[in-house]
Structures are given as structure tokens and as C-alpha cells.
Scaffold this active site. Structure first.
Site: not given
Ligand SMILES: [Zn+2]
Lengths: 132, 354
Positions: B29, B81, B113, B206, B239, B244, B271
Site C-alpha cells: 500500500d 554517496e 548523508c 536505523t 537531517h 517523520k 531524501n
């Protein structure tokens, strides 16, 4: 085209590097060693000039049978562009469908990948254009 | 003498793919996924764009806004990167393409990042120590990426493309960088081995011990050093691997939504990796007024954060922002593409002879 030949044309391709006749103040792209108007009087009086990268489309064609390496961009647009300073340049117009380009459209220079020598060779960069 | 940001410029590729179109291919979804990540669309580079072309565009737009001769730039660092070459610097391509070559130093940086913000610190170091032995008055730090997530992986919803450049110096400064501090640990939250096309991530790393811990440690350390609290900043930017996380960490640190929302760009374009926090900072500078204070903290997996305490100066009133696109203008020109065009553009199709 060989790596060395591309390298020699780097200023032309990266920065629209051309020349300017200091007698009649005309700009030329690509670079000339002699002004076609002032002829021999201009010898030694030509200086380096970088075009600003703005212009108008004077004619264009839509390519469906691509040059090597351009398969993923088909159909793509090749146009002759009259640069603000006066000279003409041939370039690709990116980031729009062919239906959006018209003769007279304002364009600006962008910096893009032009080609690469396979997956292990060098990458050639240079100017393309997009609608302003 | 203060040193800081003299100019900045952004470039974001035009193409966009939407979460629902990614989800449809993988039986997920997608719309719900986009909602959960707070990502409405992600930018996709054209087939003829890469981290070098994006870096050049951002750098040119930076120079258009200020009357600094490119030949006066003494250093260029490009953080990414997704450098197009494993060996051959992106920074030298940029140097040549903006007319800064040959009398300068240049290098590519890499730290997931946060490679772009490491570049800002390196530039600041050179500028702040500028003297007759290190004669560098202007230095350019760039974050630029065309990142990829493996097909079907959650990262595919967020990994996007974009670039931003910051010209640093100590004359014509529009925003002083009064303090920079970092926090670095060896944390295996995200990696990509040499030669591999797609990155891998350690699921359990993460969030908490990686992104949140590094940013929190850095932000709190910065505020302790400055004697400031969240209420002393007009803006905070972090960052943004998704839309969220930066809200969560911002609120945890005591910032309000009004302070965080201007720097939030990932919800519109995904991102942009090395450019992510720096594009948020650029959007803040698009709107900032003299005296505004900004707390900016990047994060790079592997792992580290760089923090910046920034104070906007009067010079910003004279700054020629209008000569290059503002962040919100730049990201407003999206051209929607579906998953099949995306797959073609991102070189995920095996062609004849490959
Ligand atoms: Zn002439």
C-alpha cells in the site's frame, strides 16, 4: 571521440567557451582565431568569451532513432539555439516533451552528461538546454 | 572577524515518482507507506543527470547570487554517496565547470548523508585559518546525490536526488556560523560495499541508537556550549531520511512545529542524502531575516552528526536571492513519471550487450 579530444574541448562544452573579436565586439561559438567580419585585422585581437547560456530556439527536430547511448532518452529534442549574444549553437533540449517546444521558446543552458565510453570508460559532460 | 555563509544555491531534478506508484509494483500500500514516511513524492534524476551535473548546477546558482570571482574560490569539497566515478573526483569537474580551476584545492568527501556538512566544516577551517600561509578567502561546500534504494525495499520510497552548494567566507557574509560541533561513532546502521549498486541497512539500528542519538547528542552539546535553549532559535533543521524523523527529534529536543516546518523538504522530494539537511537550511535562508538564529544538525549513517549554530546578518537584506531559484520554486516544477519510466531512467533495465 577520444578522451584527449573531449578534454581539449572542455571549456567549450562545459562553459560555452567561445571567442570575442575586440575590434567589432562580436562573439563567436565555437571559438575562432579570426573574425569573419574583420578578417586579418582581428588576428591576435580575439579574446576568450563565455556565453551566458540564454537563447531562443530557431529550429528543432525530434529524434526517434537515437545516437548511441541515447536510447533511454527517446524521443529527444535537438535544436538550434540563437544565443543572446548572437551566435548559433546546436544542443539537446531536456526535461520536457517535444510538444512543449516551439520556435522562439526561451531556453537556458544546463549541465548534463553528454555520453560515456561504456560502463568503465570516461563520462563526457557539457551543455544542454531547457525551457526557461 | 566572523565567517559563514556568503551565498547558496540549490538544484533538484524535475522528475517525480509518487509512493502509490512504487507500492503498486511491489504489492504494497504505497499511499499508506508514503503517509507513514511523510513523503508525498520523490525527485528522480533524468538519465543524463548524476551527482556531478547536479553539483555543478547548484554551484553555478550559488555564484549567480553574489559578485565573487570564481577564481577567488580556494577550495571545493563535494560530499556525495553517489559520485559518478569510484576514482576521479567530482570536485575537479565542478571546479572546471564553474571557472574556479586551476588555482585551488578540491576533493570529494563521503560520509553517507552528512558528507556535505563535513565539507562545510572543512571550508570553515580553511577560511578561519586564512593567512599568508593558507590564503583561502572563499570555499565552496556541496552536497549532491542521486541515491538508489533496492527495488521493493522501503528505501525505494525515499532515496531521491538533489544538490545544494554553500559558498563560505568572511566577507559579504549573510549568515555567521558561530559554532560547529560533531558527534561520531562506529555504528553499523547503513552501508554499501564497493561495487554494490544498492545499500543495506541493519533494521534494528536505523532509529534510536543511530539517527536519534547522534542528532540529540550534537544538538544538546551545541546548546550547552552556546548557553541557548530551543526557545532561542527561530528555526531548527535536521537531517531528514523521511518526513517523520526530523519532526520526532525536533519535538524531543523541545522545538515547536513552527520552528521545524520551514526546514522540512523531504516531504516534497524525498531524501536527497548529502543535500538533505542543507536544502532545508537553504529554504530557511530563503525566508530568514537579520538576527534570526538557526540550529542545523546533519546525520550520516555509520555514524555521525555535524551541528551548526547560525546567526543571520544584515547583509542578507542586500543578498541577490532572486538571481537563482528559491527552494520552493525549484521543487515546484515536478514532472510525474510512472514506475516503468523510473526504472528506465535509473538504469535498472539490463540492455543488449550489457
Ligand atoms: Zn570583428
Amino acid at each position: 571521440m577520444g578522451v584527449a579530444r573531449y578534454w581539449r574541448q572542455q571549456d567549450q562544452r562545459y562553459n560555452l567557451g567561445g571567442s570575442k573579436c575586440t575590434i567589432c565586439n562580436r562573439e563567436f561559438f565555437p571559438s575562432r582565431t579570426m573574425c569573419p567580419i574583420c578578417h586579418r585585422r582581428s588576428l591576435g585581437k580575439m579574446e576568450k568569451y563565455h556565453f551566458k547560456g540564454f537563447g531562443k530556439v530557431t529550429s528543432f527536430t525530434v529524434v526517434h532513432d537515437p545516437a548511441p547511448g541515447y536510447r533511454s532518452q527517446v524521443p529527444y529534442i535537438l535544436a538550434t539555439i540563437e544565443l543572446e549574444e548572437g551566435d548559433l549553437v546546436l544542443g539537446q533540449i531536456v526535461d520536457c516533451p517535444p510538444s512543449e517546444v516551439e520556435i522562439g521558446s526561451d531556453v537556458e543552458m544546463v549541465f548534463r552528461k553528454l555520453s560515456e565510453e561504456g560502463k568503465s570508460g570516461t563520462i563526457q559532460y557539457g551543455y544542454k538546454f531547457r525551457l526557461k | 572577524m566572523g565567517s559563514g555563509i556568503v551565498s547558496y544555491g540549490v538544484y533538484v531534478p524535475r522528475y517525480r515518482i509518487y509512493p502509490k506508484d512504487i507500492g503498486r509494483i511491489w504489492g504494497q500500500d504505497g499511499a499508506a507507506m508514503g503517509k507513514a514516511l511523510n513523503i508525498n513524492a520523490k525527485s528522480v534524476p533524468a538519465p543524463d543527470e548524476d551527482a556531478a551535473t547536479i553539483a555543478v548546477m547548484a554551484a553555478r546558482r550559488t555564484l549567480l547570487r553574489v559578485d565573487v570571482d570564481p577564481q577567488e574560490i580556494g577550495a571545493i569539497f563535494v560530499g556525495s554517496e553517489s559520485h559518478p566515478y569510484a576514482v576521479k573526483p567530482t570536485a575537479s569537474i565542478v571546479s572546471e565547470a564553474i571557472g574556479a580551476a586551476p588555482h585551488l584545492t578540491a576533493a570529494d568527501l563521503e560520509f553517507a548523508c552528512k558528507a556535505g556538512t563535513v565539507g562545510m566544516q572543512a571550508c570553515l577551517g580553511l577560511i578561519n585559518s586564512s593567512n599568508k600561509n593558507i590564503p583561502i578567502d572563499y570555499a565552496l561546500a556541496i552536497g549532491s546525490d542521486t541515491s538508489q534504494g533496492a527495488p521493493g525495499n522501503a528505501l525505494e520510497y525515499s532515496a531521491s536526488a538533489g544538490g545544494v552548494a554553500f559558498l563560505l567566507g568572511h566577507e559579504k557574509v549573510i549568515a555567521d556560523i558561530e559554532l560547529t560541533m560533531s558527534y561520531t561513532t562506529d555504528t553499523p546502521d547503513f552501508w554499501r560495499r564497493e561495487g554494490m549498486k544498492y545499500p543495506s541497512h541493519g533494521e534494528r539500528f536505523t532509529g534510536k541508537p543511530a539517527y536519534f542519538k547522534h542528532i540529540q547528542e550534537t544538538a544538546e552539546k551545541m546548546m550547552r556550549s552556546m548557553g541557548t535553549g530551543p526557545q532561542d532559535y527561530e528555526y531548527a533543521v535536521f537531517h531528514q531520511p523521511n518526513g517523520k524523523f526530523p519532526i520526532t527529534i525536533g519535538k524531543k529536543l523541545g522545538f515547536k512545529m513552527e520552528q521545524i516546518e520551514t526546514g522540512l523538504i523531504t516531504p516534497y522530494i524525498g531524501n536527497t542524502y548529502s543535500a538533505s539537511m542543507m536544502i532545508g537550511l537553504a529554504n530557511i535562508l530563503d525566508k530568514a531575516k537579520p538576527g534570526d538564529r538557526i540550529l542545523a544538525v546533519s546525520y550520516g549513517s555509520g555514524a555521525g552528526s555535524d551541528g551548526f549554530h547560525i546567526v543571520v546578518k544584515d547583509e542578507i537584506e542586500r543578498f541577490a536571492r532572486e538571481r537563482s531559484p528559491l527552494v520552493m520554486e525549484e521543487i515546484s516544477h515536478g514532472i510525474p513519471i510512472d514506475y516503468s519510466i523510473y526504472v528506465k531512467f535509473r538504469d535498472k533495465i539490463k540492455m543488449e550487450g550489457e
